[in-house]
Design a protein around this motif. Structure first.
Motif, PDB file in Angstrom:
ATOM      1  N   CYS A 145       0.844  -1.195   0.000  1.00  0.00           N
ATOM      2  CA  CYS A 145       0.000   0.000   0.000  1.00  0.00           C
ATOM      3  C   CYS A 145       0.880   1.246   0.000  1.00  0.00           C
ATOM      4  CB  CYS A 145      -0.920  -0.015   1.220  1.00  0.00           C
ATOM      5  SG  CYS A 145      -2.003   1.406   1.320  1.00  0.00           S
ATOM      6  N   GLU A 172      -4.687   3.677   1.345  1.00  0.00           N
ATOM      7  CA  GLU A 172      -5.164   2.890   2.485  1.00  0.00           C
ATOM      8  C   GLU A 172      -6.638   2.520   2.358  1.00  0.00           C
ATOM      9  OE1 GLU A 172      -2.909   5.167   2.829  1.00  0.00           O
ATOM     10  OE2 GLU A 172      -1.451   4.611   4.355  1.00  0.00           O
ATOM     11  N   LYS A 173      -7.428   3.391   1.713  1.00  0.00           N
ATOM     12  CA  LYS A 173      -8.853   3.104   1.553  1.00  0.00           C
ATOM     13  C   LYS A 173      -9.063   1.843   0.718  1.00  0.00           C
ATOM     14  CE  LYS A 173     -13.220   5.154   0.064  1.00  0.00           C
ATOM     15  NZ  LYS A 173     -13.873   6.305  -0.599  1.00  0.00           N
ATOM     16  N   ASN A 176      -7.983  -1.171   2.743  1.00  0.00           N
ATOM     17  CA  ASN A 176      -8.969  -1.513   3.766  1.00  0.00           C
ATOM     18  C   ASN A 176     -10.167  -2.231   3.165  1.00  0.00           C
ATOM     19  OD1 ASN A 176     -10.065  -1.322   6.503  1.00  0.00           O
ATOM     20  ND2 ASN A 176     -11.503   0.142   5.631  1.00  0.00           N
ATOM     21  N   THR A 190       2.699  -1.001   4.336  1.00  0.00           N
ATOM     22  CA  THR A 190       1.950   0.227   4.116  1.00  0.00           C
ATOM     23  C   THR A 190       2.738   1.470   4.488  1.00  0.00           C
ATOM     24  OG1 THR A 190      -0.101   1.407   4.613  1.00  0.00           O
ATOM     25  CG2 THR A 190       0.841   0.105   6.398  1.00  0.00           C
ATOM     26  N   MET A 197      -6.493   8.078   3.486  1.00  0.00           N
ATOM     27  CA  MET A 197      -6.762   7.648   4.861  1.00  0.00           C
ATOM     28  C   MET A 197      -5.435   7.599   5.605  1.00  0.00           C
ATOM     29  SD  MET A 197      -8.139   3.951   6.260  1.00  0.00           S
ATOM     30  CE  MET A 197      -9.713   3.980   5.434  1.00  0.00           C
ATOM     31  N   ASP A 201      -4.856   4.988  10.959  1.00  0.00           N
ATOM     32  CA  ASP A 201      -6.266   4.556  10.978  1.00  0.00           C
ATOM     33  C   ASP A 201      -6.420   3.184  10.335  1.00  0.00           C
ATOM     34  OD1 ASP A 201      -7.080   6.843  12.231  1.00  0.00           O
ATOM     35  OD2 ASP A 201      -7.684   7.876  10.396  1.00  0.00           O
ATOM     36  N   LEU A 202      -5.701   2.964   9.220  1.00  0.00           N
ATOM     37  CA  LEU A 202      -5.763   1.660   8.557  1.00  0.00           C
ATOM     38  C   LEU A 202      -5.277   0.552   9.485  1.00  0.00           C
ATOM     39  CD1 LEU A 202      -6.116  -0.176   6.070  1.00  0.00           C
ATOM     40  CD2 LEU A 202      -3.778   0.431   5.410  1.00  0.00           C
ATOM     41  N   LYS A 205      -7.907  -0.148  12.111  1.00  0.00           N
ATOM     42  CA  LYS A 205      -9.059  -0.872  11.558  1.00  0.00           C
ATOM     43  C   LYS A 205      -8.728  -2.350  11.347  1.00  0.00           C
ATOM     44  CE  LYS A 205     -11.279   3.014   9.157  1.00  0.00           C
ATOM     45  NZ  LYS A 205     -12.614   2.890   9.771  1.00  0.00           N
TER      46      LYS A 205
END
Length: 442
Positions: A145, A172-173, A176, A190, A197, A201-202, A205
């Protein structure tokens, strides 16, 4: 759902089984030890060459998957490593030159790895471990990513040299969404800073669904801020690297993460097998006594709560000793497995079928009556009586019968399964002593 996520391509065309290995080394002692160890520990037959010309002759005849090569052969032309790379072979280099210039040159090459020529045992162990990893890597999928297509391509090339499949995510979106769709990857690489994103946060999640052992995350950032590094690791990343990174360090950390994840999976599988073996019979895969005693309390509680009865059926194969004596223990085992299969197919999902020991079986039947229990027992008896027992080669074919004793719980003994088992067992022996191939229920 993003089309970019749905249509993400897994690059795997570079992956291959390691079937043919060429060892190119002028030390006869080392090359013979390597060959013997690879055959002994990996079962891969390898060819050997002690100089460049001989190696090229062998390569004209055989398409090798992997070359283990000394950097400084006696007849070195100076471009032999490039020749091997152009042949699209995986290359592991052994070198006696331990200096920064050589190391920088080697880490810039599209090779699997290099190692220094130290003692023979260390070299052999490292090579064996590297080949084993390459074989396992073939089944691994790594997600990359990064918003830079160039960086994704560069990382993909490094992964291809390690025999690893990979899939690219532009942000990242997309990563995800792909992971949420349960498309399996074994490790995620990543960047922390991308437009769509936050990388943190990734990571958070992903950690809601997958542990660090289930899905390792290797994170990158161009920031060397120690506070950010701590945040990345606390958010759930397994490891961290600063951009730009050294290829050797990156691949080392990547392989360690994959190795640890595989070790965790192997340990989980082993624990599961141990747990299963503690409650299942090895020969028949039926439940065993341990399982019966763990589940009978639930059946008793259910019977008391719902004011119902449960039944016990004890089963024994008639004249089983004659089967062993006449045909041997292998046929005896086959007979036990055949009977167990009939019992499994005949039972309801709620029934508990156990191998009680030897040629004896027990069936625990919840929520039943004496009539239902008797019908069930007689149906089993007839199925066994009609069944031919045959060996795989068809040379032996015979029939067996079973005797059955059964008992039903009542309000006074519902919580005492041992008494009900003993009652069913007594009736089983009545069945055997009164002619066999029958069901006794009183």
């Amino acid at each position: 759902m993003s089309n970019n996520s749905t249509n993400a391509i897994i690059h795997h065309e570079h992956c291959k089984d390691i079937r043919n290995i060429l060892i190119i080394e002028d030390s006869l002692s080392l090359v013979r030890t390597l060959k013997e160890s690879i055959i002994d520990k990996l079962g891969i037959v390898s060819d050997i060459a002690t100089h460049e010309v001989q190696a090229k002759e062998l390569m004209e005849k055989t398409p090798y998957d992997l070359a283990i090569v000394d950097l400084n052969l006696p007849d070195s032309s100076g471009n032999f490593i490039g020749y091997l790379i152009r042949k699209k072979m995986g290359v592991i280099i052994i070198t006696a030159s331990n200096n920064d210039d050589v190391r920088k040159k080697l880490t810039s090459l599209p090779i699997i790895d290099y190692l220094y020529k130290t003692d023979k045992n260390s070299i052999v162990n490292y090579v064996i471990k590297s080949i084993q990893r390459l074989q396992k890597n073939k089944d691994a999928i790594v997600g990359i990513c990064d918003d830079s297509k160039l960086i994704r391509r560069q990382i993909g090339q490094l992964l291809s040299h390690q025999n690893i499949q990979y899939v690219e995510f532009e942000n990242e979106k997309v990563a995800n969404e792909y992971i949420k769709e349960k498309k399996t990857i074994d490790l995620l690489i990543t960047d922390i800073n991308t437009p769509k994103m936050s990388g943190l946060d990734l990571i958070r999640k992903i950690r809601q669904e997958y542990s660090a052992e289930k899905l390792p995350i290797l994170s990158f950032s161009s920031s060397g801020n120690p506070i950010l590094v701590a945040q990345i690791l606390k958010s759930g990343a397994n490891d961290y690297l600063s951009k730009p990174t050294n290829n050797e360090e990156f691949l080392t950390r990547l392989n360690i993460s994959l190795d640890n994840s595989r070790l965790h999976s192997a340990n989980e599988e082993l624990i599961l097998k141990l747990q299963e073996s503690s409650v299942k019979d090895f020969l028949t895969t039926l439940h065993n006594r341990n399982y019966f005693h763990s589940v009978v309390k639930q059946i008793q509680s259910q019977a008391q709560r719902e004011n119902t009865n449960y039944g016990i059926i004890m089963i024994d194969i008639d004249f089983f000793k004659k089967v062993n004596d006449n045909y041997g223990h292998d046929v005896g085992d086959a007979t036990i497995k055949e009977i167990s299969n009939i019992l499994k197919r005949s039972a309801r999902n709620s029934d508990v079928v156990c191998r009680w020991g030897g040629e004896e079986f027990l069936i625990l039947v919840p929520n039943t009556s004496m009539q239902e229990l008797s019908n069930f027992a007689n149906r089993i008896r007839k199925l066994v009586e009609q069944r031919d027992i045959s060996t795989k080669d068809g040379l032996i074919n015979f029939k067996v019968t079973i005797s059955l004793g059964m008992a039903l719980s009542n309000k006074t003994n519902v919580s005492n399964a041992e008494n009900i088992i003993n009652e069913a067992d007594d009736r089983l022996y009545k069945a055997k002593n009164s002619g066999r191939n029958k069901v006794v229920y009183e």
